[in-house]
Design a protein around this motif. Structure first.
Motif, mmCIF file in Angstrom:
data_model
loop_
_atom_site.group_PDB
_atom_site.id
_atom_site.type_symbol
_atom_site.label_atom_id
_atom_site.label_comp_id
_atom_site.label_asym_id
_atom_site.label_seq_id
_atom_site.Cartn_x
_atom_site.Cartn_y
_atom_site.Cartn_z
ATOM 1 N N LYS A 66 0.766 -1.329 0.117
ATOM 2 C CA LYS A 66 0.163 0.065 0.005
ATOM 3 C C LYS A 66 0.547 1.312 0.138
ATOM 4 N N HIS A 67 2.211 1.161 -0.122
ATOM 5 C CA HIS A 67 2.965 2.331 -0.387
ATOM 6 C C HIS A 67 3.593 2.430 -1.722
ATOM 7 N N LEU A 68 3.691 3.759 -1.904
ATOM 8 C CA LEU A 68 4.009 4.250 -3.474
ATOM 9 C C LEU A 68 5.681 4.225 -3.384
ATOM 10 N N LEU A 69 6.256 3.354 -4.012
ATOM 11 C CA LEU A 69 7.826 3.499 -3.923
ATOM 12 C C LEU A 69 8.095 3.636 -5.489
ATOM 13 N N TYR A 70 9.433 3.735 -5.707
ATOM 14 C CA TYR A 70 9.943 4.038 -7.101
ATOM 15 C C TYR A 70 11.120 3.155 -7.332
ATOM 16 N N THR A 71 11.318 2.421 -8.391
ATOM 17 C CA THR A 71 12.388 1.869 -8.832
ATOM 18 C C THR A 71 13.144 2.288 -9.814
ATOM 19 N N LEU A 72 14.635 2.424 -9.742
ATOM 20 C CA LEU A 72 15.425 3.066 -10.528
ATOM 21 C C LEU A 72 15.723 2.133 -11.808
ATOM 22 N N GLY A 73 15.784 2.836 -12.943
ATOM 23 C CA GLY A 73 15.879 2.373 -14.328
ATOM 24 C C GLY A 73 17.483 2.358 -14.470
ATOM 25 N N PRO A 74 17.989 1.781 -15.596
ATOM 26 C CA PRO A 74 19.355 1.817 -15.855
ATOM 27 C C PRO A 74 19.907 3.043 -15.737
ATOM 28 N N ILE A 75 21.229 3.193 -14.766
ATOM 29 C CA ILE A 75 21.975 4.271 -14.563
ATOM 30 C C ILE A 75 22.447 4.820 -15.904
ATOM 31 N N VAL A 76 22.257 6.148 -16.089
ATOM 32 C CA VAL A 76 22.847 6.854 -17.411
ATOM 33 C C VAL A 76 24.450 7.004 -16.880
#
Length: 481
Positions: A66-76
């Motif tokens: 029930k929490h909104l988290l973020y996942t990091l895509g490929p690091i530029v």
């Protein structure tokens, strides 16, 4: 563009006068202004950790319990240089919702810090952290010896995890040299471990010992939780004659969650020399008579500069507690709330206030009783006149027994010219309300904020008493030359 408007030193001098929330508009003018305006915003604004990580790559929102988290895509590959440039300019940082990142993304940021060095520089001074239930101990990501102000909260209905304590300890171990203020969750050992007064040791909080190691610490706000929430932590025992390092604290606030202030905390405070303490507060958190006596007795002998004292008493207000509270020579504000009854008799009240060294410096005095004991009021209207020596008193809150009130008894009394704020709960017959209104109006001619609630012995509220007093004050003002 004019040379002046493209000179970095001059631009920064001008931009420093612009509010932080308007720097983004400045950044849209042109590329040169954008670079310097954004640099200044990163230096002066509160920067979310998630916004900083977004420089490395795209962040995708996900749901986790029930929490909104973020996942990091490929690091530029080219982004790390800008990331470190921004991060090492940050002075104010906020972490929310488990740092805003799901665990695998956070591990990737951790690997980056191990490969290319610490993320933040010695400019980082202020940190606000909102821990969540899934938060792991990632304190190493923000460890900076320059940290000056730390605020750690827990945004979950249940008690915080043990990582809260280890997290705080890791920050304290690095930032102790420069730390100025801290607000954090605090574990309160169970009083069942400290019942034996003849025991040679007592269970105490390891975090208190860590706090005393910060020589520059001035302000401490502790949110206490019961010890059952920290079952996995090893809680140390300290000998009763143990003394902690002296602290130059100016303010100490204790707030308990679902529990009163335990004896162990009182003993730890009593074992710490705090000569410069100006404020000690336990707002809305009950303290037993024994704990209050331990702390007040210690403060009387060490904190001679105390100016503000706020106590919430779990039991009755006793003569010794009131006497200890009014023994500080520089006290300017005293606020007492007793969940029990007021056990101080009129004679004891008169004796204590007559000899109190604090009365000559008091500006605020408040004595409140819980509603269930509000009818037990031993102080009559004569108690007001014990404040005649309080020539600087500006605010007064008190409960009075006026059932035998007669205004003729108080004729010729000198008024309280300094009083600006008055709040009274008066137990009074309706038949003498008009006399009482005249009396208060003549005694407090300069009052600006007024609340007088009349109550009969059967608990009925007498409405309009405040308006009656205001009317009498207005009449006196109209007749004044």
């Amino acid at each position: 563009m004019h040379l002046v408007l493209s000179t970095p030193e001059l631009l920064l001098a001008i931009f420093e006068w612009i509010p932080v929330d308007q720097l983004l508009a400045i950044a849209l003018v042109n590329q040169t202004w954008s670079e310097w305006a954004l640099d200044l915003k990163w230096k002066t604004a509160w920067v979310p950790f998630k916004a900083l990580v977004s420089i490395l790559g795209t962040l995708q929102p996900i749901r986790f319990n029930k929490h909104l988290l973020y996942t990091l895509g490929p690091i530029v590959s080219t982004a790390s240089a800008l990331f470190y440039r921004r991060s090492r300019a940050v002075t104010r940082l906020t972490f929310r919702n488990g740092f805003g990142l799901e665990s695998s993304s956070l591990e990737r940021v951790k690997e980056l810090s191990l490969q290319q060095g610490a993320i933040f520089s010695d400019r980082l001074a202020h940190v606000y952290i909102m821990l969540e239930e899934q938060t792991t101990d990632t304190g190493h990501l923000i460890l900076a010896p320059s940290l000056r102000d730390i605020a750690i909260e827990f945004g979950w209905p249940r008690p915080p995890p043990p990582t809260t304590i280890t997290f705080t300890n890791s920050l304290l171990s690095v930032a102790a040299g420069n730390l100025h203020s801290i607000a954090t969750v605090f574990e309160w050992p169970h009083d069942a471990d400290n019942q034996d007064e003849n025991a040679e040791s007592y269970v105490a909080s390891p975090l208190w010992e860590a706090l005393t190691s910060a020589p520059g610490l001035r302000h401490v706000y502790l949110l206490g939780h019961s010890p059952n929430d920290y079952a996995s932590l090893s809680v140390p025992r300290f000998p009763r004659n143990r003394t902690f390092s002296a602290m130059d604290l100016e303010s100490l606030t204790l707030v308990g969650v679902r529990s009163s202030i335990p004896t162990s905390i009182a003993l730890s405070i009593a074992a710490t020399h705090m000569p410069n303490l100006l404020r000690f507060e336990t707002p809305d958190t009950c303290m037993g008579t024994q704990e209050a006596s331990i702390i007040l007795r210690h403060l009387r002998s060490t904190s001679l500069r105390l100016e503000a004292l706020t106590l919430c008493l779990e039991q009755n207000l006793e003569e010794t507690i009131l006497e200890d509270c009014l023994s500080f020579e520089r006290l300017r504000s005293l606020s007492l709330t007793c969940k029990g009854a007021n056990s101080v008799t009129e004679a004891e009240w008169s004796r204590i206030t007559r000899s109190s060294p604090a009365l000559s410096t008091l500006r605020t005095f408040s004595l409140k009783q819980s509603s269930r004991h509000s009818w037990e009021v031993p102080l009559n209207v004569s108690s007001l006149f014990t404040f005649c020596r309080a020539t600087e008193l500006e605010s007064l809150t008190l409960s009075l027994n006026a059932m035998a009130f007669s205004s003729s008894v108080y004729l010729g009394r000198h008024p309280f010219h300094s009083l600006r704020h008055l709040s009274l709960v008066v137990h009074i017959p309706e038949s003498v309300c008009d006399q009482f209104a005249w009396f208060i109006a003549s005694m407090c001619p300069n009052v600006q904020s007024l609340h007088v609630m009349g109550v009969t012995w059967n608990g009925q509220i007498i409405r309009g008493l405040t308006q009656m007093v205001w009317g009498r004050i207005s009449d006196q003002g109209a007749r004044a030359p």
